[in-house]
Design an enzyme around this catalytic site. Structure first.
Site, PDB file in Angstrom:
ATOM      1  CD  GLU A  68      -5.248 -16.782  12.050  1.00  0.00           C
ATOM      2  OE1 GLU A  68      -6.408 -16.346  12.055  1.00  0.00           O
ATOM      3  OE2 GLU A  68      -4.238 -16.043  12.119  1.00  0.00           O
ATOM      4  CB  SER A  91      -0.169  -3.122  11.850  1.00  0.00           C
ATOM      5  OG  SER A  91      -1.239  -3.129  10.901  1.00  0.00           O
TER       6      SER A  91
END
Length: 446
Positions: free
Chosen positions: A284, A272
């Site tokens: 992940e 972001s």
């Protein structure tokens, strides 16, 4: 309002469907129908009654069962009453001779049959993806690492083959486990089958034959939870393999290594605030959810230590453990297959890392050759160790130092040293090993 992330973020539709309230309700009804048919075959109840139950039981609704449960506060008896209502007069034979867990545990056996079928398909799809990448990269030489340090060369094909071999063993474990885990029982209140008299063993046998699952040899009021503990250990084992693969991919995608990269969409956002980021988010997620799957093992074992012929402490954990661990394991199997299929390999970075130490990582090759040509192995190890440390400290190619070392050139001409430090000449049987794994496991692929 959705609360658990399985409801809105994780899981495949097909595996979620196995663990819905409605599907479990239907599997319980399947068990009741099979019981009636088995008892009719054994002459315990009228054949017409069993036929009527089989024809009508599916009309029972989960909603009606819940209404009854609100009144009587017993989930299984509520279902029995809901089924009996839709069967009319023959409904008086529903659940005859059974205790709750005869039906509930048998329904679990049916759900596990559904779930293991899906897991089997997913594992085979992942295996196919791994074997395909192993074949594709069996000649792609890369740096092998031990303790996080450069070792000697290996190939990406061997990495994929190792993972494929592990998945192949999981498929083997799954198929061996199914007869022990996907089972039902009809043993009565404390396992004696007293309510069925001499018919008990035959009724249980017929009932499970109708349902297409195995039958316990002996039990008390519940199927013994060592069976389910094995199932959760299997899920944890699979999840750990996926975790291991994910860790390797994440490590190899580090910026300073950069040998592989998860597929990254044209419009995908990595951060972001840092627009340049391309993160291994799927791997992940696999690694993170594997922790949750593994966490099911301890309570699964504890569920086998019940009081006397049974208590109820296993019930509440299992309502969470079965759907959560199974759905998440299925989810990460599918996710890892997606990662493997889309994984981007970077040959330039792979080669750069392979040559990073300028031949120092090939020291073993020279040591082995010196020993072949007459030097004592320990002496060869010490000479090459010292020269390797010197090369590392001076940041010089190992070949230049060895060419100036009489103890080495006495056995190996200078012109041959470069060849011994070429990774292409030190790959052993890696290609043959990959081919052997592919040949062995290909029949398991869809």
């Amino acid at each position: 309002m959705a609360i658990h992330p399985i409801e809105f973020r994780y899981g495949t539709p097909e595996m979620k469907a196995v663990w819905t309230e409605e599907h479990r309700f239907r599997r319980i009804i399947d068990a009741e129908i099979a019981l009636a048919r088995a008892e009719a075959k054994e002459g315990m109840i009228p054949l017409g009654a069993a036929d009527a139950i089989a024809a009508s039981a599916a009309d029972a609704s989960l909603e009606r069962a819940k209404e009854i449960e609100d009144e009587i506060h017993h989930d299984m008896m509520a279902i029995v009453r809901a089924v009996s209502e839709v069967c009319g007069e023959p409904g008086r034979w529903v659940h005859y001779g059974a205790t709750s867990n005869d039906i509930l545990d048998t329904a679990t056996g049916l759900q596990l049959k559904d779930a293991t079928t899906i897991l089997n398909i997913k594992l085979r799809h992942l295996l196919k993806a791994l074997l395909s990448r192993a074949e594709e990269t069996k000649n792609l030489i890369c740096m092998g690492r031990t303790h996080g340090q450069h070792g000697v060369p290996t190939t990406y094909g061997l990495k994929f083959a190792i993972w494929a071999s592990e998945i192949g063993r999981h498929i083997e474990r799954l198929e061996q486990m199914i007869p022990r885990v996907c089972v039902g029982q009809m043993t009565g209140a404390v396992g004696t089958q007293a309510a069925m008299g001499d018919h008990g063993i035959n009724v249980q046998t017929y009932m499970m034959e109708f349902l297409g699952i195995g039958s316990v040899d002996v039990s008390n009021q519940v199927i013994q939870r060592d069976r389910y503990a094995e199932y959760f250990c299997f899920l944890a084992n699979v999840a750990t393999t996926l975790d291991k693969i994910g860790v390797e991919i994440r490590s190899m995608q580090r910026t300073e290594i950069g040998e592989v990269e998860e597929a990254f969409g044209a419009k995908q956002v990595g951060s972001s605030t840092m627009p340049h980021k391309r993160n291994p988010i799927r791997s992940e997620q696999v690694c993170g959810l594997a922790r949750i799957v593994r966490s099911s093992v301890e309570p699964a074992f504890q569920n086998n230590t019940l009081w006397d012929e049974r208590d109820l402490t296993n019930s509440s954990p299992e309502r969470i453990l079965f759907p959560e661990a199974t759905i998440l394991c299925d989810h990460i199997i599918k996710l890892m297959a997606t990662v493997i299929e889309g994984l981007v390999l970077k040959p330039d970075r792979i080669h750069k890392n392979l040559m990073f130490l300028h031949g120092i990582n090939m020291a073993e090759s020279v040591m082995i050759e010196l020993t072949k040509r007459g030097m004592a192995r320990q002496e060869a190890h010490e000479i090459i160790r010292v020269k390797s440390m010197e090369a590392l400290a001076a940041e010089k190619p190992l070949s230049s130092l060895l060419a100036q070392t009489p103890e080495v050139t006495r056995f190996i001409p200078t012109a041959e040293i470069e060849s011994l430090l070429d990774p292409n000449n030190y790959m052993g049987t890696s290609i043959k090993q990959v081919d052997r794994v592919i040949e062995k496991l290909q029949p398991l692929c869809p």
